[in-house]
Write an enzyme that holds these catalytic residues in place. Sequence first.
Site, short mmCIF file in Angstrom:
data_model
loop_
_atom_site.label_atom_id
_atom_site.label_comp_id
_atom_site.label_asym_id
_atom_site.label_seq_id
_atom_site.Cartn_x
_atom_site.Cartn_y
_atom_site.Cartn_z
N CYS A 2 0.82 -1.22 0.00
CA CYS A 2 0.00 0.00 0.00
C CYS A 2 0.85 1.27 0.00
O CYS A 2 1.92 1.32 0.59
CB CYS A 2 -0.96 0.09 1.17
SG CYS A 2 -2.23 -1.17 1.15
N GLY A 28 0.99 -1.06 -4.57
CA GLY A 28 -0.34 -1.66 -4.52
C GLY A 28 -1.03 -1.52 -5.85
O GLY A 28 -1.15 -0.41 -6.36
N ASN A 101 -1.32 2.33 5.47
CA ASN A 101 -0.37 1.34 4.96
C ASN A 101 0.13 0.55 6.16
O ASN A 101 0.64 1.13 7.11
CB ASN A 101 0.80 2.04 4.26
CG ASN A 101 1.97 1.11 3.96
OD1 ASN A 101 3.11 1.54 3.95
ND2 ASN A 101 1.71 -0.16 3.71
N GLY A 102 -0.02 -0.77 6.09
CA GLY A 102 0.45 -1.61 7.18
C GLY A 102 -0.59 -2.64 7.54
O GLY A 102 -1.52 -2.90 6.78
N TYR A 256 12.72 -5.26 -1.59
CA TYR A 256 11.78 -5.42 -2.70
C TYR A 256 10.80 -4.26 -2.90
O TYR A 256 10.63 -3.76 -4.02
CB TYR A 256 11.00 -6.73 -2.51
CG TYR A 256 9.80 -6.88 -3.42
CD1 TYR A 256 9.95 -7.08 -4.79
CD2 TYR A 256 8.50 -6.83 -2.91
CE1 TYR A 256 8.85 -7.21 -5.63
CE2 TYR A 256 7.40 -6.98 -3.73
CZ TYR A 256 7.57 -7.17 -5.09
OH TYR A 256 6.47 -7.30 -5.91
O1 LIG Z 1 9.41 -16.21 -5.03
P1 LIG Z 1 8.26 -15.40 -5.50
O2 LIG Z 1 7.02 -15.73 -4.73
O3 LIG Z 1 8.07 -15.47 -6.97
O4 LIG Z 1 8.53 -13.88 -5.09
C1 LIG Z 1 9.74 -13.20 -5.34
C2 LIG Z 1 9.72 -12.49 -6.66
O5 LIG Z 1 8.62 -11.55 -6.73
C3 LIG Z 1 9.13 -10.24 -6.88
O6 LIG Z 1 9.08 -9.82 -8.24
P2 LIG Z 1 7.87 -9.02 -8.90
O7 LIG Z 1 7.54 -9.63 -10.21
O8 LIG Z 1 6.73 -8.91 -7.94
O9 LIG Z 1 8.36 -7.52 -9.09
P3 LIG Z 1 9.63 -6.82 -9.77
O10 LIG Z 1 9.34 -6.65 -11.23
O11 LIG Z 1 9.73 -5.51 -9.06
O12 LIG Z 1 10.85 -7.65 -9.55
C4 LIG Z 1 10.55 -10.28 -6.41
O13 LIG Z 1 11.34 -9.29 -7.03
C5 LIG Z 1 10.98 -11.67 -6.85
O14 LIG Z 1 11.33 -11.67 -8.22
N1 LIG Z 2 -0.52 -3.45 2.33
C1 LIG Z 2 -1.16 -2.62 3.12
O1 LIG Z 2 -0.60 -1.67 3.64
C2 LIG Z 2 -2.61 -2.94 3.35
C3 LIG Z 2 -3.39 -2.04 4.27
C4 LIG Z 2 -4.58 -2.76 4.90
N2 LIG Z 2 -4.12 -3.74 5.87
C5 LIG Z 2 -5.40 -3.42 3.81
O2 LIG Z 2 -5.36 -4.60 3.66
O3 LIG Z 2 -6.07 -2.71 3.08
MG LIG Z 3 11.14 -9.67 -9.13
#
Ligand SMILES: O=P(O)(O)OC[C@H]1O[C@H](OP(=O)(O)OP(=O)(O)O)[C@H](O)[C@@H]1O
Ligand SMILES: NC(=O)CC[C@H](N)C(=O)O
Ligand SMILES: [Mg+2]
Length: 503
Positions: A2, A28, A101-102, A256
């Site tokens: 979020c 998000g 957020n949280g 990340y």
């Molecule tokens: O092991 P997993 O469950 O697959 O999760 C980890 C992966 O998910 C994320 O990438 P994502 O595609 O969300 O975003 P990015 O393009 O910012 O790397 C993260 O960077 C890893 O690549």
């Molecule tokens: N990732 C978040 O910060 C989520 C905020 C809130 N807990 C929701 O689920 O909407």
């Molecule tokens: Mg990735």
Amino acid sequence: MCGIVGIVGQSSVNQTIYDALTVLQHRGQDAAGIVTVDKSAFRLRKANGLVKDVFEVKHMQRLQGKAGIGHVRYPTAGSSSASEAQPFYVNSPFGISLAHNGNLTNTVELAESLVKKRRHVNTTSDSEVLLNLLADELQETRSLTLSADEVFDAVAKVHAQTRGAYAVAAMIIGQGLVAFRDPFGIRPLVLGKHETPTGTEYMVASESVALDAVGFEVMRDVAPGEAIYISLDGQLFTRQCAVDPSYAPCIFEFVYFARPDSAMDKISVYGSRVNMGAKLGAKIQKEWEDHDIDVVIPIPETSCDIALEIARCMELPYRQGFVKNRYIGRTFIMPGQQERKKSVRRKLNAINTEFKGKNVLLVDDSIVRGTTSEQIIEMAREAGAKKVYFASAAPEIRFPNVYGIDMPTTNELIAHGRDADEIAKIIGADGIIFQDLTDLVDAVGMENPEIKRFETSVFDGQYITNDVDQAYLDHLTQLRNDDAKANSKDIGTNLEMHNVCHP
Ligand SMILES: O=P(O)(O)OC[C@H]1O[C@H](OP(=O)(O)OP(=O)(O)O)[C@H](O)[C@@H]1O
Ligand SMILES: NC(=O)CC[C@H](N)C(=O)O
Ligand SMILES: [Mg+2]
């Protein structure tokens, strides 16, 4: 994760909030919302979808006013129904709208206490509970015009009752914008300003990049436990509202979530990722002394900065072996495993010549469910790689997250109960190496040595709020495993309840 935004401006804020939300979209992708204060009324638009799809011209035209808040949602509590899109609204006292957020860890107890106070919470969202709690404390003040101290006293009482992670922006109609951060500063929040000929405009946001993008100057991070109050006539007040605040920001923001061009708590996200690459590169060289790696290849997008530094340290070529489809969002923050799985191949495609006959080291920032790594290794082999090694800039993720990252169950975590060799076998790697937790903490911490501690529970099972036990984790598993989430998708699509949300 979020993203939140709040602005008290000198002219219409609708476009600025919209622009800031597009810059926070990586936090998000499921829902978006904006509330503005148009004289004595809130204007609200929220729905499931990306920012660009949720707000049409007709919505933007209706979002009049010089102050407002915005939210992009990645659900981590309740359901992913549109009725749980944010900001939330209560009509008393004054009329308050809140973006969060949280994740709270004592939502059930708080919700029960609100029922006893005859307050109604209409969804399963922890954020609606938080809003009602704040409203209830503000109700105690009884005055028609709130002073900053009255607002801060209410926030202090919210802190005293609430457990978990929260960065909040809330608009109180006729009064001002209040923003606050939990006593450990688990979730980020930054304060900025913009000078105009008619006065200073103030803004809070989850990441500094949102301020940069709309021409606001970053003033500073909101401290753990601190609250910021900006009255609608543009005066800024701040106060520490927590009894014993101390920094423990979520380390996963740096691994990340956050954009590399953001700085959080004076830590450059990019800088910390480069440091992660340096540490991991050194570890690979030490542990795989006689390695036969020909080339380092990142798994776009988050790991690119890390992989480049690994290649530099190991004096190996860095090649972009995968091309990312820019129209597909982040896969990890998608709501269901089926969707996440399908999206990897739609999102990433291999350039065969970069793999043919080579021993490649694939680098990712983290391995959570293994959705990405398993398919990517398969793709590397299909593209002709001889050997495929894998390096993760984060240590093994073995414990659920309870503070706003949707990893609620241990079973879905590939590293839970498994060692590196077993993980390598499952994802099909010829070898795998994970960053050590101490190295990860150093990599992030060296960007701002004043921060001595980070929230690292997904790696070590130590939950900073001290209220998370096995019973709570079991409760979370029941509530938020993939099947439960799929079943709750359609519950409560009651948007029409919100009288200021027109179609
Ligand atoms: O092991 P997993 O469950 O697959 O999760 C980890 C992966 O998910 C994320 O990438 P994502 O595609 O969300 O975003 P990015 O393009 O910012 O790397 C993260 O960077 C890893 O690549
Ligand atoms: N990732 C978040 O910060 C989520 C905020 C809130 N807990 C929701 O689920 O909407
Ligand atoms: Mg990735």
